[in-house]
Design a protein around this motif. Sequence first.
Motif, PDB file in Angstrom:
ATOM      1  N   CYS A  31     -22.675 -40.689 -12.291  1.00 18.33           N
ATOM      2  CA  CYS A  31     -21.470 -40.917 -13.082  1.00 18.33           C
ATOM      3  C   CYS A  31     -21.850 -41.473 -14.448  1.00 18.33           C
ATOM      4  O   CYS A  31     -22.694 -42.381 -14.543  1.00 18.33           O
ATOM      5  N   ALA A  48     -15.720 -44.753  -7.490  1.00 16.20           N
ATOM      6  CA  ALA A  48     -16.308 -43.613  -6.784  1.00 16.20           C
ATOM      7  C   ALA A  48     -16.330 -43.749  -5.265  1.00 16.20           C
ATOM      8  O   ALA A  48     -15.999 -42.790  -4.552  1.00 16.20           O
ATOM      9  N   LEU A 101     -18.399 -37.687 -13.247  1.00 18.08           N
ATOM     10  CA  LEU A 101     -18.684 -37.982 -11.845  1.00 18.08           C
ATOM     11  C   LEU A 101     -19.093 -36.686 -11.133  1.00 18.08           C
ATOM     12  O   LEU A 101     -18.324 -35.723 -11.092  1.00 18.08           O
TER      13      LEU A 101
END
Length: 410
Positions: free
Chosen positions: A280, A289, A252
């Motif tokens: 990601c 996220a 990420l």
Amino acid sequence: MSPESEADLPGDAVLPGLLSESLYAELVAFRRDLHMHPELGNQEFRTTAAIKGRLEKAGLRPQVLPAGTGLVCDIGAEPDQGTGRTPILALRADIDGLPIPDTKTESPYRSTVPDRAHACGHDVHTTVVLGAGLVLAALHEKGLLPRPVRLIFQPAEEVLPGGAADVIAYGALDGVGRIIAVHCDPRVDAGKVGLRHGAITSACDRLEIALDGPGGHTARPHLTTDLVTAAARIATDVPAIVARRVDSRSGLAVTWGRIESGHAPNVIPQHAELSGTVRCLDIDAWRLAPDVLHAAIDEVATLHRAKSEINYVRGVPPVVNDPEVTELLREAMVARRGIESVEGTEQSLGGEDFSWYLERVPGAMARLGVRTPGERTVRDLHQGDFDADERAITVGVELFTAAALLDTVQ
């Protein structure tokens, strides 16, 4: 590496569906015409008309999508194709260009549209699927096509969250059992493809942040909300915080593309903006996220007494190649050009909305080599000087036609 005759085909069995010299020349001209006239996402009217006209000339019946750009065309499928019938193999191409200038000053097919370019190879993708469709239509007329095929020419791949959603909503996956695609890769030689089981691209989202607070004189920052400092701390601290709140193997990553604030050196501004991308490698981390990013941004903004407004724009999940469909592409490429024409490839941090199709049906994307063998300079994607060795068109067409002939899954 000119188009080959069927007698040149490696292996014991000879598959039909190779690209003739005359059709190759036509496809090169078609690709160059698209390259000279790039159109942005959801504006691809000329491109759509060109594809539609050539398919109709071949006796096919393409259906333009409701918004007027992009189209779908079936070969050998019955009008009511659906459950209980042989599943359709879909071939997907994206047709839009990018809002950047074409800097290939010496190219005879340089873009004629200011600040527009086919710098991601979508003109090649489109030409490959068109060429495969023309070859497969001819095979169908001879009774040599074992399963129905659907050509999908998708608009707006470069526009988050991607035009794939509109294509799916139209019903383009109805009756589809598998879907395949290629993407130009300037790091792979023309004549080869790169394949990978599992994730081959990454998730990609867009992040926009607005910061507000009372500004003032730089002589008295203690009486203000110092938004320049707040923006700077968000830019540096948020990626570091996020890296400690998700598994580092997920990849990420937050990368900023724009930070803007203020107009004078002695005035603390009342407004600041940041924007960038979130990428990601892992689909589970991608789903987490937005919450992770919101929490991290709020923490840093609050520490600096800044009011934050966050616009998190969902983009696309990773393209996760189905192992069986990936092996179909491998088998098809080996049948055409031998085992040395296939190489492994790494997972890219780039995003691709082909992923939305794979949320619905199994499929795979191959990396299509477009670098001239022996060339050291990499004409990278999304750069104004990007170009492709046009012999890759032959490889893409024959990969797709072989896949259609070898796909026996019912």
